[in-house]
Enzyme design. Structure first.
Site, PDB file in Angstrom:
ATOM      1  N   LYS A 192       0.852  -1.188   0.000  1.00  0.00           N
ATOM      2  CA  LYS A 192       0.000   0.000   0.000  1.00  0.00           C
ATOM      3  C   LYS A 192       0.889   1.238   0.000  1.00  0.00           C
ATOM      4  CE  LYS A 192      -3.905   2.061   2.499  1.00  0.00           C
ATOM      5  NZ  LYS A 192      -4.800   1.907   3.679  1.00  0.00           N
ATOM      6  N   ARG A 202     -10.832  10.305   1.186  1.00  0.00           N
ATOM      7  CA  ARG A 202     -10.819  11.079   2.435  1.00  0.00           C
ATOM      8  C   ARG A 202     -12.167  11.775   2.639  1.00  0.00           C
ATOM      9  NH1 ARG A 202      -4.957  11.913   2.416  1.00  0.00           N
ATOM     10  NH2 ARG A 202      -4.254   9.741   2.394  1.00  0.00           N
ATOM     11  N   ARG A 213       0.791   9.937   5.819  1.00  0.00           N
ATOM     12  CA  ARG A 213       1.012   8.557   6.269  1.00  0.00           C
ATOM     13  C   ARG A 213       2.297   7.981   5.700  1.00  0.00           C
ATOM     14  NH1 ARG A 213      -5.219   7.632   5.095  1.00  0.00           N
ATOM     15  NH2 ARG A 213      -6.056   8.122   7.156  1.00  0.00           N
ATOM     16  N   GLU A 229       7.308  -6.916   1.496  1.00  0.00           N
ATOM     17  CA  GLU A 229       6.085  -6.756   2.291  1.00  0.00           C
ATOM     18  C   GLU A 229       5.131  -7.927   2.044  1.00  0.00           C
ATOM     19  OE1 GLU A 229       5.142  -4.718   4.577  1.00  0.00           O
ATOM     20  OE2 GLU A 229       6.224  -2.819   4.375  1.00  0.00           O
ATOM     21  N   LYS A 244      -2.256  -1.674  -3.661  1.00  0.00           N
ATOM     22  CA  LYS A 244      -3.093  -0.469  -3.654  1.00  0.00           C
ATOM     23  C   LYS A 244      -2.182   0.762  -3.705  1.00  0.00           C
ATOM     24  CE  LYS A 244      -6.627   1.854  -0.810  1.00  0.00           C
ATOM     25  NZ  LYS A 244      -7.408   1.810   0.432  1.00  0.00           N
ATOM     26  N   SER A 270     -10.155   5.547  -5.281  1.00  0.00           N
ATOM     27  CA  SER A 270     -11.071   6.671  -5.486  1.00  0.00           C
ATOM     28  C   SER A 270     -10.582   7.679  -6.507  1.00  0.00           C
ATOM     29  CB  SER A 270     -11.329   7.378  -4.152  1.00  0.00           C
ATOM     30  OG  SER A 270     -10.110   7.875  -3.586  1.00  0.00           O
ATOM     31  N   TYR A 309     -15.218   0.732  -7.394  1.00  0.00           N
ATOM     32  CA  TYR A 309     -16.515   1.365  -7.164  1.00  0.00           C
ATOM     33  C   TYR A 309     -17.453   1.159  -8.349  1.00  0.00           C
ATOM     34  CZ  TYR A 309     -13.746   3.403  -3.470  1.00  0.00           C
ATOM     35  OH  TYR A 309     -12.932   3.546  -2.378  1.00  0.00           O
TER      36      TYR A 309
END
Length: 321
Positions: A192, A202, A213, A229, A244, A270, A309
């Site tokens: 990620k 958000r 982050r 990872e 992602k 998004s 989505y």
């Protein structure tokens, strides 16, 4: 040689298609808002809503009817605190939404849940903060373990640890097994990146994020780190791994797919959704063709499952082909 012979008709193109896109490979992310009396439109994501419990159930029924693989649930609480306690509360909005979804879906599709604290913390980070305001990895892990058990108890078939804390998969797997949830699947957000394309999300979760982050999500220039990872999460008990975002990291999807022996998911996030919708709204592209082309590119890169989505609409478009 005349390669065009194999492109001569729709039937011929279907016969030799190298990459397939099917509803069962699609997962619909959904937002459920505590206390909402009607769905709330998300301005940066046209066609996507913060659902009420009732409209969420309807959308889940539609997803099942469309033959989707599953839904991924996110909860939006009325109140937040420093530790994100609402995410652990059996009667918190996410766990309530999981119970609703499991009841509505039955065996028709899988109920998946976001296992992260960011929607529930007043500071918007994915974990608890230490005295210096840094995300405390190990203190956060204890909460993730509790959150995973709460989601499994609510009926989640798959939990998705997405906070990028070191060791998160291992503690969640241990907690699930100890609580008797041996069959609950872990979809690890193993890879990620700290991306600029999360902006509309958000808004979707009413994020309270302060700062960024970058200390726990990956740097966009790193590829070898992604494989490390993924290896760590699989060693800790991940059943599936996620990359992602998707579109800016198609090369990473391919590298992870070639590297691991578990299913690989990708999240068509998004900002990627919003770009296509904005271009289509301005008449610059053919929206429906762009949707299927985008999702096919993610499949071609190696994703076995896609969170998008557009999932329900894409299933309908595929049915019309």
């Amino acid at each position: 040689m005349r390669p065009r012979r194999l492109r001569s008709s729709a039937a011929m193109r279907r016969l030799v298609a190298e990459t397939t896109l099917e509803p069962r490979q699609l997962i619909l992310p959904m937002f459920v808002r505590e206390g909402a009396r009607e769905p709330i439109a998300i301005s940066s994501m046209p066609g996507v809503y913060q659902h009420t419990r009732d409209t969420a159930r309807k959308a889940i029924a539609e997803a099942a009817q469309a033959g989707l693989g599953g839904v991924m649930l996110f909860g939006i609480p009325e109140h937040k605190d420093e530790t994100g306690s609402g995410g652990l509360d059996p009667d918190g909005i996410l766990n309530v939404a999981i119970r609703d979804a499991a009841s509505e879906a039955g065996d028709a599709l899988l109920v998946m849940s976001d296992l992260c604290l960011d929607e529930f913390t007043s500071h918007g980070h994915c974990g608890v903060l230490d005295a210096q305001g840094r995300v405390d990895n190990d203190a956060t892990l204890k909460l993730y373990a509790e959150m995973g058990v709460a989601q499994a108890a609510a009926g989640a078939h798959i939990v998705g640890p997405s906070g990028m804390m070191d060791g998160q998969v291992g503690v969640v797997r241990k907690a699930l097994d100890a609580a008797g949830y041996l069959d609950t699947v872990i979809l690890a957000y193993a890879v990620k990146y700290a991306s600029s394309f999360y902006g509309p999300f958000r808004e979707a979760v009413d994020s309270s994020l302060q700062g960024d982050r970058k200390t726990y999500q990956q740097d966009g220039g790193n590829a070898r780190e992604a494989l490390r990872e993924a290896d760590l999460d699989i060693a800790e008990g991940a059943d599936l791994v996620m990359v992602k975002p998707a579109l800016a990291y198609l090369d990473i999807i391919r590298q992870v797919r070639d590297h691991v022996n578990v299913p690989v998911a990708a999240y068509n996030i998004s900002g990627e959704y919003a770009m296509v919708e904005a271009a289509a709204a301005n008449g610059w592209i053919d929206r429906e063709r762009a949707i299927l082309e985008t999702l096919t590119s993610i499949r071609r890169a190696g994703a076995d499952q896609i969170l998008t989505y557009w999932a329900t609409e894409a299933a309908e478009l595929l049915a019309r082909r």
